[in-house]
Design an enzyme around this catalytic site. Sequence first.
Site, PDB file in Angstrom:
ATOM      1  N   ASP A  54       0.823  -1.210   0.000  1.00 27.36           N
ATOM      2  CA  ASP A  54       0.000   0.000   0.000  1.00 27.36           C
ATOM      3  C   ASP A  54       0.857   1.259   0.000  1.00 27.36           C
ATOM      4  OD1 ASP A  54      -2.423  -1.363   0.014  1.00 27.36           O
ATOM      5  OD2 ASP A  54      -2.490  -1.475   2.203  1.00 27.36           O
ATOM      6  N   TYR A 113       7.057 -10.212   6.692  1.00 30.39           N
ATOM      7  CA  TYR A 113       6.822  -8.784   6.902  1.00 30.39           C
ATOM      8  C   TYR A 113       7.421  -8.366   8.236  1.00 30.39           C
ATOM      9  CZ  TYR A 113       3.529  -8.135   3.029  1.00 30.39           C
ATOM     10  OH  TYR A 113       2.956  -8.028   1.786  1.00 30.39           O
TER      11      TYR A 113
END
EC number: 5.4.99.12
Length: 263
Positions: A54, A113
Site C-alpha cells: 500500500d 513482513y
Amino acid sequence: MTTRYKLTMAYDGHLFHGFQIQPNQRTVQGVIEEALKKMTKGKRVVVHGSGRTDAGVHAKGQVIHFDYPGKEIPAKNMMLALNALMPIDTVFFESEIVDEDFHVQYSTKGKWYRYVVDQHRFTDPFNRFYTGHYPYPLDISLMKQAAKDLIGEHDFTSFAASGGQIVDKVRTIYYVNITPDPDKKQIIFDFIGNGFLYNMVRILVGTLLEIGNKKRPVDDIPRVLKAKDRQEVRTTAPASGLYLQQVFYEDIPKKYRLDLKKD
C-alpha cells in the site's frame, strides 16, 4: 519471443502511492514500466509483483517478474540497465532468468513482513516515514505471550480490512517474533506466513500494541479469531512502519516454522 526475468528490489515507499499502477499516481509498478518502456522504445512491458504494498509501505525484498521482448539480455545486465533508469528511492539487487511457468505471486511459499514501532515520546522527524509511532508504555512479555495464539492455521477474517477481494481468509502464520531495541527505542515485529490479507499485518500489530498497553486482555486473540468480525479489532498501525522483508520461493526454513513446534 520473450524472456522472463525475475528481479528482487528494495524501495522507500513513502513517496509512492503503493505498488500497483494507478492513473495519475506515482507507483512502484509504474516507474518500473516507464523504465522498461525506455528500453523497448515505447513498448509496454507488464510488470508483476509478488504483492501489492500500500501507499507508504516499504520493501526490502519485493520480487517482480516481466516478459522482455526481443533479444535476451544477461540477467545481470538487465538489472544494471534498470537501475540506471530507476529513481533513487528504488534499487534492484538480484536478477535471474526464469522459466515461463514461474510467477512471482503464484509460485510463493511464504512472505516475511516486518513492522517497526518507534517508542520515543515525540515523533522523530527523521524517522516518521519509516516507523509507526507509539509512545505509550508496553509490556513486551504480554505481547509475546499473545503472539503465540497467532501461530498456525486460522481464519483471519477479524484481522482483514474491508476492501479486500479475497473470499478465503484462512492463512497460516509460521513465525512471530517481537524484539525490543532499547538503544533506538524501537520494537521490531516480524511475521512469516503463507500469505497475508489486506492490512492484516498492520491490524495484528495494532492489536498486539493494545495488549502490550493492557487495553486488551492477553488471552483475547483466540476469541477475536473465533468471532470472524472486523469490528472486534479496529486499530490499524500506520503504513509507515511496515516493510516487506522477503518473499520465499523455497520451503520456509525450519527455524521459522514455529507452527510445527506448537502443541
